[in-house]
Design a protein around this motif. Structure first.
Motif, PDB file in Angstrom:
ATOM      1  N   LYS A   1       9.207  -5.838   4.511  1.00 14.23           N
ATOM      2  CA  LYS A   1       8.479  -6.263   3.479  1.00 14.23           C
ATOM      3  C   LYS A   1       7.167  -7.030   3.908  1.00 14.23           C
ATOM      4  O   LYS A   1       6.227  -6.903   3.356  1.00 14.23           O
ATOM      5  N   ASN A   2       7.618  -7.890   4.970  1.00 16.83           N
ATOM      6  CA  ASN A   2       6.245  -8.613   5.452  1.00 16.83           C
ATOM      7  C   ASN A   2       5.170  -7.765   5.953  1.00 16.83           C
ATOM      8  O   ASN A   2       4.117  -7.887   5.718  1.00 16.83           O
ATOM      9  N   LEU A   3       5.709  -6.843   6.916  1.00 23.24           N
ATOM     10  CA  LEU A   3       4.702  -6.056   7.539  1.00 23.24           C
ATOM     11  C   LEU A   3       3.938  -5.131   6.206  1.00 23.24           C
ATOM     12  O   LEU A   3       2.746  -4.905   6.211  1.00 23.24           O
ATOM     13  N   GLY A   4       4.673  -4.634   5.375  1.00 20.27           N
ATOM     14  CA  GLY A   4       4.229  -3.948   4.131  1.00 20.27           C
ATOM     15  C   GLY A   4       3.150  -4.667   3.353  1.00 20.27           C
ATOM     16  O   GLY A   4       1.825  -4.172   3.053  1.00 20.27           O
ATOM     17  N   ARG A   5       3.278  -5.999   3.431  1.00 18.60           N
ATOM     18  CA  ARG A   5       2.572  -7.074   2.495  1.00 18.60           C
ATOM     19  C   ARG A   5       1.000  -7.096   3.494  1.00 18.60           C
ATOM     20  O   ARG A   5      -0.207  -7.050   3.026  1.00 18.60           O
TER      21      ARG A   5
ATOM     22  N   ALA B   1       8.402   1.700   9.560  1.00 22.52           N
ATOM     23  CA  ALA B   1       7.338   0.530  10.176  1.00 22.52           C
ATOM     24  C   ALA B   1       6.273   1.387  10.946  1.00 22.52           C
ATOM     25  O   ALA B   1       5.107   0.817  10.943  1.00 22.52           O
ATOM     26  N   ARG B   2       6.520   2.395  11.635  1.00 29.10           N
ATOM     27  CA  ARG B   2       5.504   3.296  12.231  1.00 29.10           C
ATOM     28  C   ARG B   2       4.567   3.611  11.089  1.00 29.10           C
ATOM     29  O   ARG B   2       3.318   3.789  11.596  1.00 29.10           O
ATOM     30  N   ALA B   3       4.959   4.250   9.946  1.00 25.44           N
ATOM     31  CA  ALA B   3       4.114   4.784   8.782  1.00 25.44           C
ATOM     32  C   ALA B   3       3.284   3.442   8.692  1.00 25.44           C
ATOM     33  O   ALA B   3       2.172   3.872   8.283  1.00 25.44           O
ATOM     34  N   LEU B   4       3.706   2.167   8.402  1.00 31.59           N
ATOM     35  CA  LEU B   4       2.879   1.079   7.866  1.00 31.59           C
ATOM     36  C   LEU B   4       1.841   0.711   9.172  1.00 31.59           C
ATOM     37  O   LEU B   4       0.714   0.632   8.515  1.00 31.59           O
TER      38      LEU B   4
END
Lengths: 248, 248
Positions: B130-134, B197-200
């Motif tokens: 969620k954090n990385l996505g933000r 995570a890789r996609a982000l």
């Protein structure tokens, strides 16, 4: 110089421009192919120096992309290309973006190869990676070949191979997961192998993109996001109806 | 109509063309941003229907790319744009390729999100994702903002964030590996989280590319493959020397 001579002279300089761009793309493609081959070899043979050499070589791929891009912008600005010449330039701008990203993936494989060279190698000596690397290398070679020969039918055949590569990649991924579950001490190495497999699978995607640009270049048809079957049907219809757009 | 009126009319239609292309790119960017947000929400909230909806939405992203591409080709063929207008078109052709690939990554996250909705969720409820996505969502939004405002200095500041995202991604990767080693039964789910995570992380790379095209568009300088510090130095020098290329 007579006026007709002059316009012929200008026209021939223009053709030289287009020919040079095509040659440079093929040269860049050849270099990227070599990077891929050596990156996989570095991993399979545990050759850390070769892996580092591939990683360093990526700067050259980047420089080639920037040079060809500049050349295309200059041709667009000064020659005002139309119809199939314009499609050539647009296809080149897109193709070199994919070639540059293939270079990035080869660089990653080179890094991982040089890192894994220092750890114990698995019993199968990365046989599956070698196999997948060979398939992907062939596909890239054939995609560049279709580009060189401006062969859309060939390009569609090559694009079909992407599915085979995806299947091989899926199988390799399942195998890695099994290894990891059986022996958690292998998790780190198995993940590295997974990243390499993923990089190879992505190179297959980029090679497929190149094939799509060949069809666009020759037929003026944007076939991205269509299935291979739809594209083949489309090409057949065009051939039967005398291929009106190719003559534009 | 007077001749001068006519040429003014043609010129204003040309400006309308360029303005429409820019608006369409921003519209595509807004849609892709939304896809990213919803894909992460589908994973974090375990909403399989939302995940599937994102995956289906990718067809619209693809259609937007093809339409803008066609528009650019038409403008190149009929308007013969020069200097900064030509750079706008070239930058747009490249930007939408990156936006389309961000769409592909969001699609993948959507698929994984809808699959993971059926399995038990981890104690931390994907807090790190969620954090990385933000972070990645903010970076993409700011990159599109720099594109909208033709703001190269802003674009360079946004490009800097890619490093922060890479660090967060590395930390998340290490965490996943630790979980896998501690409890091999979590390997499958941890791998799915790793793919997300890789996609982000890749979306961050694409957003960085968009920033680079903004600098190219405004200053005519190809800054790909330069470090952010080199670019800042370059922009400072230009501003001091009166920015000769921006006026071309």
């Amino acid at each position: 110089m007579e006026k007709s001579d002059l316009s012929h002279h200008i026209l021939s300089r223009y053709n030289d421009d287009l020919e040079r761009v095509r040659t440079n793309v093929l040269e860049m493609g050849g270099f990227v192919e070599e990077q891929l081959k050596q990156a996989v070899a570095a991993l399979v043979e545990g050759d850390s120096r070769l892996g580092e050499q591939v990683a360093r070589g990526d700067a050259q791929v980047n420089a080639m992309e920037v040079a060809i891009d500049d050349d295309c912008s200059r041709i667009l600005a000064t020659r005002n290309p139309a119809a199939s010449d314009l499609r050539l330039i647009v296809a080149v701008i897109k193709t070199i973006t994919d070639l540059e990203r293939i270079g990035d993936e080869a660089e990653k494989i080179g890094y991982i190869g040089s890192r894994l060279a220092t750890v114990e190698r698995p019993a199968d000596r990365y046989r599956e990676i070698k196999n997948l690397g060979r398939l992907v290398g062939e596909m890239l070679h054939e995609a560049l070949d279709a580009f060189a020969r401006l062969d859309p039918e060939g390009a569609v055949q090559v694009a079909r191979k992407d599915r085979l590569i995806d299947e091989e990649y899926e199988a390799l991924q399942r195998q890695c997961i099994t290894f990891m579950m059986e022996d958690p001490r292998t998790i780190r190495r198995a993940l590295d192998v997974l990243w390499v497999a993923r990089a190879l699978e992505r190179i297959g995607d980029h090679a497929k993109n190149v094939c799509e640009y060949v069809v666009y270049m020759v037929h003026g048809k944007d076939i991205r996001h269509l299935s291979v079957d739809e594209v083949e049907r489309h090409l057949r219809t065009r051939t039967q109806s005398g291929d009106e757009a190719a003559s534009s």
